[in-house]
Design a protein around this motif. Structure first.
Motif, mmCIF file in Angstrom:
data_model
loop_
_atom_site.group_PDB
_atom_site.id
_atom_site.type_symbol
_atom_site.label_atom_id
_atom_site.label_comp_id
_atom_site.label_asym_id
_atom_site.label_seq_id
_atom_site.Cartn_x
_atom_site.Cartn_y
_atom_site.Cartn_z
ATOM 1 N N ASP A 93 -14.146 21.124 18.703
ATOM 2 C CA ASP A 93 -13.398 20.766 18.780
ATOM 3 C C ASP A 93 -11.712 21.107 18.184
ATOM 4 O O ASP A 93 -10.777 20.714 17.482
ATOM 5 C CB ASP A 93 -13.101 19.261 18.482
ATOM 6 C CG ASP A 93 -12.496 18.177 18.609
ATOM 7 O OD1 ASP A 93 -11.588 18.519 19.742
ATOM 8 O OD2 ASP A 93 -11.817 16.935 18.404
ATOM 9 N N ARG A 117 -16.766 10.769 21.263
ATOM 10 C CA ARG A 117 -17.086 12.700 21.248
ATOM 11 C C ARG A 117 -15.206 13.390 21.095
ATOM 12 O O ARG A 117 -14.945 12.933 20.946
ATOM 13 C CB ARG A 117 -17.633 11.878 22.761
ATOM 14 C CG ARG A 117 -16.261 12.051 24.125
ATOM 15 C CD ARG A 117 -17.003 11.538 24.666
ATOM 16 N NE ARG A 117 -15.822 10.819 25.887
ATOM 17 C CZ ARG A 117 -15.825 11.567 27.340
ATOM 18 N NH1 ARG A 117 -16.024 12.838 27.219
ATOM 19 N NH2 ARG A 117 -14.629 10.751 27.836
ATOM 20 N N ASN A 121 -13.380 18.914 24.876
ATOM 21 C CA ASN A 121 -15.087 19.949 24.923
ATOM 22 C C ASN A 121 -14.725 21.476 24.953
ATOM 23 O O ASN A 121 -13.957 22.154 24.935
ATOM 24 C CB ASN A 121 -15.620 19.745 26.286
ATOM 25 C CG ASN A 121 -15.911 17.922 26.732
ATOM 26 O OD1 ASN A 121 -15.682 17.192 25.272
ATOM 27 N ND2 ASN A 121 -15.378 17.765 27.824
ATOM 28 N N ARG A 148 -8.471 15.063 27.119
ATOM 29 C CA ARG A 148 -9.756 13.939 28.617
ATOM 30 C C ARG A 148 -9.105 13.773 29.487
ATOM 31 O O ARG A 148 -10.376 13.557 29.989
ATOM 32 C CB ARG A 148 -10.357 12.920 27.643
ATOM 33 C CG ARG A 148 -10.977 13.309 26.176
ATOM 34 C CD ARG A 148 -12.135 11.898 26.109
ATOM 35 N NE ARG A 148 -12.473 12.257 24.559
ATOM 36 C CZ ARG A 148 -12.645 11.104 23.396
ATOM 37 N NH1 ARG A 148 -12.971 9.943 24.340
ATOM 38 N NH2 ARG A 148 -13.828 11.554 23.126
#
Length: 183
Positions: A93, A117, A121, A148
């Motif tokens: 991240d 999370r 990514n 996301r």
């Protein structure tokens, strides 16, 4: 019978109106144009249906918000992450540009809300449609702030500079949300 003064006055109004129309066309075509945010790809920075002014002057800089013609024929609004010749990587991240870690203060608040999370990514440029370790010359690499839920360079590749409409920083509508977006 119409006076000469009346005809001259009407002609002056017509000339002024034509000049105004021509100036408006030139300004919109070459300098500024409005755009409406469509979707949530730039949440939380920009909201769906925000109205913005696009500046068509100058080259985009890193972390500027740009408008570009996407491959699907629509105009997208995304943030410039990589410039030509940059090596881009996300790891745990954290954004790395040319091996150096960069802060993204515009994402701090969002990252705190999504702790289940990573917001972004891990990836390298070679794992994207760019398929190279560097952003190609004459291109930029862009990401939506809603990492996301954004279709961006991770999916469509680097953006050719000739597809960039311009940069945008000014939200002018809705009135209660008027703001200038920082980097």
């Amino acid at each position: 019978m119409t006076s000469a003064k009346g005809k001259n006055g009407s002609w002056e109004w017509i000339k002024a109106l034509l000049i105004a129309i021509i100036l408006a066309f030139i300004i919109r075509a070459f300098f500024f144009t409005p755009i409406v945010v469509d979707g949530s790809s730039m949440d939380p920075t920009l909201q769906d249906q925000d109205r913005m002014i696009v500046t068509k002057i100058g080259e985009p800089n890193r972390f500027d918000i740009v408008v570009f013609h996407a491959p699907d024929g629509r105009d997208y609004i995304r943030r410039v992450i990589g410039l030509p010749g940059d090596r881009i990587e996300y790891k745990d991240d954290i954004l790395f540009i040319n091996g150096e870690a960069y802060e993204e203060p515009n994402l701090n608040e969002y990252k705190q809300k999504v702790i289940d999370r990573p917001l972004t990514n891990s990836f390298t440029l070679e794992e994207t449609p760019v398929r190279s370790d560097l952003v190609p010359e004459g291109h930029i690499f862009v990401l939506g702030d809603n990492r996301r839920g954004s279709t961006d360079s991770r999916h469509i590749g680097a953006i050719p500079m000739e597809k960039v409409v311009g940069t945008t920083k000014i939200v002018y509508y809705p009135i209660k949300e008027i703001k200038i977006i920082g980097k």
